[in-house]
Design a protein around this motif. Structure first.
Motif, PDB file in Angstrom:
ATOM      1  N   ALA A 194       0.831  -1.069  -0.108  1.00 10.63           N
ATOM      2  CA  ALA A 194       0.027  -0.165  -0.255  1.00 10.63           C
ATOM      3  C   ALA A 194       0.732   1.562   0.527  1.00 10.63           C
ATOM      4  O   ALA A 194       0.808   2.151  -0.374  1.00 10.63           O
ATOM      5  CB  ALA A 194      -0.860  -0.174   1.749  1.00 10.63           C
ATOM      6  N   ALA A 195       1.985   1.333   0.385  1.00  7.10           N
ATOM      7  CA  ALA A 195       2.785   2.426   0.359  1.00  7.10           C
ATOM      8  C   ALA A 195       3.975   2.314  -1.245  1.00  7.10           C
ATOM      9  O   ALA A 195       4.223   3.408  -1.108  1.00  7.10           O
ATOM     10  CB  ALA A 195       4.313   2.310   0.930  1.00  7.10           C
ATOM     11  N   LYS A 196       3.772   1.969  -1.670  1.00  9.67           N
ATOM     12  CA  LYS A 196       4.237   1.995  -3.508  1.00  9.67           C
ATOM     13  C   LYS A 196       2.840   3.040  -3.799  1.00  9.67           C
ATOM     14  O   LYS A 196       1.953   2.787  -3.601  1.00  9.67           O
ATOM     15  CB  LYS A 196       4.366   0.796  -4.298  1.00  9.67           C
ATOM     16  CG  LYS A 196       4.584  -0.777  -3.489  1.00  9.67           C
ATOM     17  CD  LYS A 196       5.100  -1.917  -4.674  1.00  9.67           C
ATOM     18  CE  LYS A 196       5.695  -2.899  -3.962  1.00  9.67           C
ATOM     19  NZ  LYS A 196       7.175  -2.449  -4.224  1.00  9.67           N
ATOM     20  N   PRO A 197       4.007   3.846  -5.462  1.00  9.55           N
ATOM     21  CA  PRO A 197       2.964   4.846  -5.693  1.00  9.55           C
ATOM     22  C   PRO A 197       2.053   3.860  -5.920  1.00  9.55           C
ATOM     23  O   PRO A 197       1.566   3.165  -6.827  1.00  9.55           O
ATOM     24  CB  PRO A 197       4.230   5.218  -6.345  1.00  9.55           C
ATOM     25  CG  PRO A 197       5.268   4.651  -6.282  1.00  9.55           C
ATOM     26  CD  PRO A 197       5.724   3.029  -5.647  1.00  9.55           C
TER      27      PRO A 197
ATOM     28  N   GLU B  47      -3.861   5.927 -12.314  1.00 14.48           N
ATOM     29  CA  GLU B  47      -2.389   6.760 -13.011  1.00 14.48           C
ATOM     30  C   GLU B  47      -1.471   5.651 -13.076  1.00 14.48           C
ATOM     31  O   GLU B  47      -0.421   5.424 -13.556  1.00 14.48           O
ATOM     32  CB  GLU B  47      -1.652   8.060 -11.788  1.00 14.48           C
ATOM     33  CG  GLU B  47      -3.006   9.096 -12.426  1.00 14.48           C
ATOM     34  CD  GLU B  47      -4.456   9.188 -11.201  1.00 14.48           C
ATOM     35  OE1 GLU B  47      -4.972   8.312 -10.137  1.00 14.48           O
ATOM     36  OE2 GLU B  47      -5.283   9.528 -11.870  1.00 14.48           O
ATOM     37  N   GLY B  48      -1.444   5.248 -11.982  1.00 13.74           N
ATOM     38  CA  GLY B  48      -1.152   3.368 -11.984  1.00 13.74           C
ATOM     39  C   GLY B  48      -0.102   2.777 -12.287  1.00 13.74           C
ATOM     40  O   GLY B  48       0.294   1.791 -12.746  1.00 13.74           O
ATOM     41  N   LEU B  49      -1.806   3.064 -13.693  1.00  9.85           N
ATOM     42  CA  LEU B  49      -1.701   1.165 -14.626  1.00  9.85           C
ATOM     43  C   LEU B  49      -1.745   2.052 -16.019  1.00  9.85           C
ATOM     44  O   LEU B  49      -2.143   1.190 -16.870  1.00  9.85           O
ATOM     45  CB  LEU B  49      -3.502   0.934 -14.108  1.00  9.85           C
ATOM     46  CG  LEU B  49      -3.574   0.482 -12.575  1.00  9.85           C
ATOM     47  CD1 LEU B  49      -4.753   0.315 -12.416  1.00  9.85           C
ATOM     48  CD2 LEU B  49      -2.600  -0.990 -12.587  1.00  9.85           C
TER      49      LEU B  49
ATOM     50  N   LYS C  60       1.637  -1.497 -19.617  1.00  7.85           N
ATOM     51  CA  LYS C  60       1.385  -2.364 -19.469  1.00  7.85           C
ATOM     52  C   LYS C  60       2.489  -3.052 -18.451  1.00  7.85           C
ATOM     53  O   LYS C  60       2.318  -3.458 -17.541  1.00  7.85           O
ATOM     54  CB  LYS C  60       1.704  -4.021 -20.524  1.00  7.85           C
ATOM     55  CG  LYS C  60       1.776  -4.834 -20.206  1.00  7.85           C
ATOM     56  CD  LYS C  60       2.309  -5.814 -21.808  1.00  7.85           C
ATOM     57  CE  LYS C  60       1.710  -7.183 -21.731  1.00  7.85           C
ATOM     58  NZ  LYS C  60       2.035  -8.234 -22.781  1.00  7.85           N
ATOM     59  N   ARG C  61       3.606  -2.261 -18.542  1.00  3.78           N
ATOM     60  CA  ARG C  61       4.546  -2.793 -17.135  1.00  3.78           C
ATOM     61  C   ARG C  61       4.145  -1.908 -16.126  1.00  3.78           C
ATOM     62  O   ARG C  61       3.962  -2.359 -15.159  1.00  3.78           O
ATOM     63  CB  ARG C  61       5.655  -1.536 -17.471  1.00  3.78           C
ATOM     64  CG  ARG C  61       7.091  -1.463 -17.447  1.00  3.78           C
ATOM     65  CD  ARG C  61       8.172  -0.654 -17.637  1.00  3.78           C
ATOM     66  NE  ARG C  61       9.409  -0.749 -16.740  1.00  3.78           N
ATOM     67  CZ  ARG C  61      10.390  -0.650 -16.573  1.00  3.78           C
ATOM     68  NH1 ARG C  61      10.905   0.134 -17.722  1.00  3.78           N
ATOM     69  NH2 ARG C  61      11.427  -0.832 -16.734  1.00  3.78           N
ATOM     70  N   GLN C  62       3.249  -0.960 -15.971  1.00  6.89           N
ATOM     71  CA  GLN C  62       3.022  -0.965 -14.672  1.00  6.89           C
ATOM     72  C   GLN C  62       1.678  -1.337 -14.117  1.00  6.89           C
ATOM     73  O   GLN C  62       1.500  -1.894 -12.985  1.00  6.89           O
ATOM     74  CB  GLN C  62       2.331   0.513 -14.933  1.00  6.89           C
ATOM     75  CG  GLN C  62       3.342   1.590 -14.732  1.00  6.89           C
ATOM     76  CD  GLN C  62       2.528   2.950 -15.063  1.00  6.89           C
ATOM     77  OE1 GLN C  62       1.844   3.428 -15.667  1.00  6.89           O
ATOM     78  NE2 GLN C  62       2.176   3.526 -13.791  1.00  6.89           N
ATOM     79  N   LEU C  63       0.886  -2.438 -15.139  1.00  4.37           N
ATOM     80  CA  LEU C  63      -0.354  -3.582 -14.459  1.00  4.37           C
ATOM     81  C   LEU C  63       0.630  -4.626 -14.377  1.00  4.37           C
ATOM     82  O   LEU C  63      -0.559  -4.831 -13.310  1.00  4.37           O
ATOM     83  CB  LEU C  63      -1.254  -3.135 -15.657  1.00  4.37           C
ATOM     84  CG  LEU C  63      -2.652  -3.540 -15.633  1.00  4.37           C
ATOM     85  CD1 LEU C  63      -3.745  -3.339 -13.827  1.00  4.37           C
ATOM     86  CD2 LEU C  63      -2.997  -3.742 -17.397  1.00  4.37           C
ATOM     87  N   GLU C  64       0.628  -4.975 -15.096  1.00  6.35           N
ATOM     88  CA  GLU C  64       1.012  -6.496 -15.371  1.00  6.35           C
ATOM     89  C   GLU C  64       2.295  -7.157 -13.684  1.00  6.35           C
ATOM     90  O   GLU C  64       1.471  -7.943 -13.627  1.00  6.35           O
ATOM     91  CB  GLU C  64       2.233  -7.484 -16.424  1.00  6.35           C
ATOM     92  CG  GLU C  64       2.457  -8.573 -16.031  1.00  6.35           C
ATOM     93  CD  GLU C  64       3.759  -8.702 -17.658  1.00  6.35           C
ATOM     94  OE1 GLU C  64       2.859  -9.680 -17.959  1.00  6.35           O
ATOM     95  OE2 GLU C  64       4.102  -7.952 -17.987  1.00  6.35           O
ATOM     96  N   PRO C  65       2.757  -6.238 -13.067  1.00 11.99           N
ATOM     97  CA  PRO C  65       2.521  -6.365 -11.959  1.00 11.99           C
ATOM     98  C   PRO C  65       2.279  -6.898 -10.643  1.00 11.99           C
ATOM     99  O   PRO C  65       1.675  -7.809  -9.623  1.00 11.99           O
ATOM    100  CB  PRO C  65       3.732  -5.020 -11.498  1.00 11.99           C
ATOM    101  CG  PRO C  65       4.412  -4.699 -12.545  1.00 11.99           C
ATOM    102  CD  PRO C  65       3.502  -5.635 -13.277  1.00 11.99           C
ATOM    103  N   TRP C  66       1.534  -5.744 -11.018  1.00  8.67           N
ATOM    104  CA  TRP C  66      -0.032  -6.061  -9.737  1.00  8.67           C
ATOM    105  C   TRP C  66      -0.823  -7.110 -10.264  1.00  8.67           C
ATOM    106  O   TRP C  66      -1.564  -7.718  -9.225  1.00  8.67           O
ATOM    107  CB  TRP C  66      -1.118  -5.027  -9.687  1.00  8.67           C
ATOM    108  CG  TRP C  66      -0.407  -3.594  -9.395  1.00  8.67           C
ATOM    109  CD1 TRP C  66       0.267  -2.523 -10.076  1.00  8.67           C
ATOM    110  CD2 TRP C  66       0.094  -3.162  -8.383  1.00  8.67           C
ATOM    111  NE1 TRP C  66       0.405  -1.379  -9.515  1.00  8.67           N
ATOM    112  CE2 TRP C  66       1.318  -2.161  -7.416  1.00  8.67           C
ATOM    113  CE3 TRP C  66       0.262  -4.223  -7.176  1.00  8.67           C
ATOM    114  CZ2 TRP C  66       1.420  -1.701  -7.286  1.00  8.67           C
ATOM    115  CZ3 TRP C  66       0.882  -3.233  -6.331  1.00  8.67           C
ATOM    116  CH2 TRP C  66       1.154  -2.179  -5.745  1.00  8.67           C
TER     117      TRP C  66
END
Length: 115
Positions: free
Chosen positions: A61-64, A85-87, A90-96
């Protein structure tokens, strides 16, 4: 607010080839379940809702762009919300998505309810 159809399609692309995936409308969004356990959802409030190991909730939860998921004003361990904004990529979305899938796969399968 309806869930983001584009985000739902991007999640589908990332989950292509995964076994045991079903989609279900819940919490005003579109959830992606693995063997009956929710992994991620295109949230009806915008962004992504996902399940994680409860022991990792605070650190993640502390991640950007991430934060705790709240229900009735109370933060829920094992659940996160990621802002749009953090999605954007693909590079932002995929790890989640991968994190939500991994946690859902670690849970025992749910038996289908008889109707």
């Amino acid at each position: 607010m309806a869930y983001d159809e584009d985000l739902a399609n991007r999640i589908r692309e990332l989950l292509a080839g995964e076994k045991g995936i079903t989609e279900m409308k819940m919490f005003g969004g579109l959830a992606f379940l693995i063997n009956g356990n929710m992994s991620v959802s295109a949230s009806g409030q915008g962004g992504l809702l996902l399940r994680v190991d409860p022991a990792e909730t605070d650190a993640l939860a502390a991640k950007p762009h991430a934060g705790p998921f709240e229900m009735r004003g109370r933060a829920m361990d094992g659940w996160l919300r990621v802002d749009p904004e953090g999605l954007k990529t693909k590079r932002q979305l995929e790890p989640w998505v991968r994190r939500g899938v991994a946690y859902a796969r670690s849970l025992p399968p749910k038996k289908a309810k008889k109707r």
